[in-house]
Design an enzyme around this catalytic site. Structure first.
Site, PDB file in Angstrom:
ATOM      1  N   TYR A 186     -13.873 -20.969  -7.298  1.00  0.00           N
ATOM      2  CA  TYR A 186     -12.890 -21.275  -8.337  1.00  0.00           C
ATOM      3  C   TYR A 186     -11.747 -22.146  -7.810  1.00  0.00           C
ATOM      4  O   TYR A 186     -11.235 -21.901  -6.722  1.00  0.00           O
ATOM      5  CB  TYR A 186     -12.277 -19.986  -8.877  1.00  0.00           C
ATOM      6  CG  TYR A 186     -13.265 -19.042  -9.512  1.00  0.00           C
ATOM      7  CD1 TYR A 186     -14.104 -19.457 -10.528  1.00  0.00           C
ATOM      8  CD2 TYR A 186     -13.335 -17.715  -9.086  1.00  0.00           C
ATOM      9  CE1 TYR A 186     -14.993 -18.577 -11.123  1.00  0.00           C
ATOM     10  CE2 TYR A 186     -14.218 -16.828  -9.673  1.00  0.00           C
ATOM     11  CZ  TYR A 186     -15.049 -17.260 -10.684  1.00  0.00           C
ATOM     12  OH  TYR A 186     -15.921 -16.389 -11.262  1.00  0.00           O
TER      13      TYR A 186
ATOM     14  N   LYS B 292      -4.734  11.161   4.623  1.00  0.00           N
ATOM     15  CA  LYS B 292      -4.358  10.791   3.247  1.00  0.00           C
ATOM     16  C   LYS B 292      -5.109   9.526   2.819  1.00  0.00           C
ATOM     17  O   LYS B 292      -5.640   8.789   3.671  1.00  0.00           O
ATOM     18  CB  LYS B 292      -2.847  10.550   3.181  1.00  0.00           C
ATOM     19  CG  LYS B 292      -2.366   9.388   4.057  1.00  0.00           C
ATOM     20  CD  LYS B 292      -0.846   9.313   4.129  1.00  0.00           C
ATOM     21  CE  LYS B 292      -0.401   8.166   5.029  1.00  0.00           C
ATOM     22  NZ  LYS B 292       1.063   8.189   5.256  1.00  0.00           N
TER      23      LYS B 292
HETATM   24  C1  LIG Z   1       1.182   8.116   6.722  1.00  0.00           C
HETATM   25  C2  LIG Z   1       2.117   9.000   7.471  1.00  0.00           C
HETATM   26  C3  LIG Z   1       1.938   9.240   8.838  1.00  0.00           C
HETATM   27  C4  LIG Z   1       0.913   8.519   9.686  1.00  0.00           C
HETATM   28  O1  LIG Z   1       1.407   7.253  10.050  1.00  0.00           O
HETATM   29  P1  LIG Z   1       0.570   6.309  11.068  1.00  0.00           P
HETATM   30  O2  LIG Z   1       1.483   5.209  11.384  1.00  0.00           O
HETATM   31  O3  LIG Z   1      -0.645   5.883  10.339  1.00  0.00           O
HETATM   32  O4  LIG Z   1       0.249   7.159  12.240  1.00  0.00           O
HETATM   33  C5  LIG Z   1       2.763  10.173   9.453  1.00  0.00           C
HETATM   34  N1  LIG Z   1       3.719  10.814   8.751  1.00  0.00           N
HETATM   35  C6  LIG Z   1       3.942  10.577   7.444  1.00  0.00           C
HETATM   36  C7  LIG Z   1       5.022  11.318   6.744  1.00  0.00           C
HETATM   37  C8  LIG Z   1       3.160   9.656   6.759  1.00  0.00           C
HETATM   38  O5  LIG Z   1       3.397   9.421   5.467  1.00  0.00           O
END
Ligand SMILES: *Cc1c(COP(=O)(O)O)cnc(C)c1O
Length: 387
Positions: free
Chosen positions: A266, A36
């Site tokens: 800045y 994702k």
């Molecule tokens: C993002 C996500 C994961 C992965 O989590 P990590 O800690 O990066 O391994 C697994 N399950 C769900 C439902 C998620 O949203």
């Protein structure tokens, strides 16, 4: 090494190594590579391909649109998408054969899409075992199961999975994970009693894959770990047998000698104490480098220099702490500058600490202005053969 002006180098061989290692850790459970958010900033498609090559059995995304993009690019492996809104195109999800995570209200939308397409939707029912985000609350679980079983008998869906997500697995000594595991087992048992033939039960994220074998069930959903990063505050990548995949680098784009008392960037939050040489590093928050990370490390010529003064949209400054560099053969102008990543470079966790955040956020937010440069040892070997 690359000739990009600013690059996030993505080491696909490191990624494959991490996936293979996670397969060993999770065995006999299988691995879902979570890609994702553009694979946590690493590039969804090249990462998805490399993860599948290394034996990931599934891919995971949040949005149906992310899964559809992978399908359109030719990815045929199972893909689960679990976060939907009223505006989500469920028809596209069913049409492209995505597996859909269902917390409750989505079921009617998904069955409507299945009816229209005359094609059953593949569904994973999500129970909220305590995280308090999506997932079906336990007191509504039996009702969701009976709706799902009825739709399955109608041929509109096929329930293949039951899943949930953990809240505190990155802190392995906390007791709440036990409660979540217990609630998950009960939800699975209820599903089986309701007549669901559960193919895959999945609960573990990266931290639980490493620290809680009792959470492995049939499949682990691993994001951070495949990118070679540790979710634990007291263990780094190497401690877990992982190799960081992203290296963020650019070159020193200006170099100038300044007197004592020179204000930098800045707000003049930093003033030089003595005559020195400043180096300009041409990345900033417009590239996803956190603005508050003053003090974070930059590696130039084998030495680490902290960011001084305020990080701006396009650039940040380091202080070389010496004079006489500018016109010398040792001038850092044009030298490679590494913010974080690969071997001998600062770990991304140093940037996360300076930015008061976690490694997940730092890599994920690196922006589109930074070119992704894919390093692939196998591909290079292949190219050499042909040369
Ligand atoms: C993002 C996500 C994961 C992965 O989590 P990590 O800690 O990066 O391994 C697994 N399950 C769900 C439902 C998620 O949203």
């Amino acid at each position: 090494m690359t000739s990009s002006e600013r690059a996030a180098e993505i080491d696909l061989e490191a990624l494959r190594h991490n996936v293979r290692h996670l397969r060993d850790v999770a065995h006999p459970a299988r691995v879902m590579a979570v890609v994702k958010a553009n694979a946590y900033g690493h590039g969804a498609l090249p990462v998805a391909r490399a993860a599948l090559e290394a034996g990931a059995a599934w891919l995971g995304v949040a949005h149906i649109s992310e899964g559809v993009a992978l399908r359109k690019a030719g990815i045929e492996a199972p893909i689960l998408a679990w976060l939907h809104t009223a505006a989500t195109d469920f028809t596209a999800g069913v049409e492209h054969g995505l597996d859909l995570g269902i917390s409750g209200w989505e079921l009617e939308r998904v069955t409507a899409a299945a009816r229209e397409l005359e094609r059953p939707a593949i569904v994973h029912l999500k129970i909220d075992t305590g995280l308090g985000r999506n997932g079906c609350p336990p007191d509504r679980w039996d009702a969701l199961l009976s709706r799902a079983v009825a739709y399955q008998e109608e041929g509109l869906i096929r329930v293949v999975g039951i899943f949930s997500h953990l809240a505190v697995a990155d802190e392995p000594t906390r007791p709440e994970t036990d409660l979540q595991v217990q609630a998950f087992r009960e939800a699975v048992a209820a599903a089986e009693n309701a007549g669901v033939d559960v193919e895959v039960r999945h609960l573990a994220n990266t931290p639980a894959t490493f620290s809680r074998p009792d959470c492995h069930f049939d499949l682990v959903r691993v994001g951070l770990g495949i990118y070679g990063l540790s979710p634990f505050s007291d263990q780094g990548s190497a401690d877990l047998g992982l190799r960081p995949v992203m290296t963020l680098s650019t070159t020193v784009s200006n170099c100038k000698e300044v007197p004592a008392g020179q204000g930098v960037s800045y707000g003049y939050g930093y003033r030089t104490q003595k005559p020195t040489t400043l180096g300009l590093i041409p990345v900033g928050y417009g590239d996803g480098v956190p603005r508050i990370a003053t003090g974070a490390p930059v590696l130039v010529g084998g030495r680490i220099y902290p960011v001084v003064g305020r990080i701006a949209m396009d650039q940040l400054v380091i202080d070389f702490g010496a004079t006489g560099l500018v016109d010398s053969p040792e001038s850092p102008l044009g030298e490679r500058a590494v913010l974080f990543g690969g071997a001998d470079s600062p770990p991304v966790e140093d940037w996360a600490a300076a930015a008061q955040t976690i490694n997940y956020e730092v890599v994920t937010r690196i922006g589109d202005r930074v070119e992704r440069v894919y390093l692939d040892a196998r591909q290079e070997a292949h190219d050499d053969d042909g040369a």
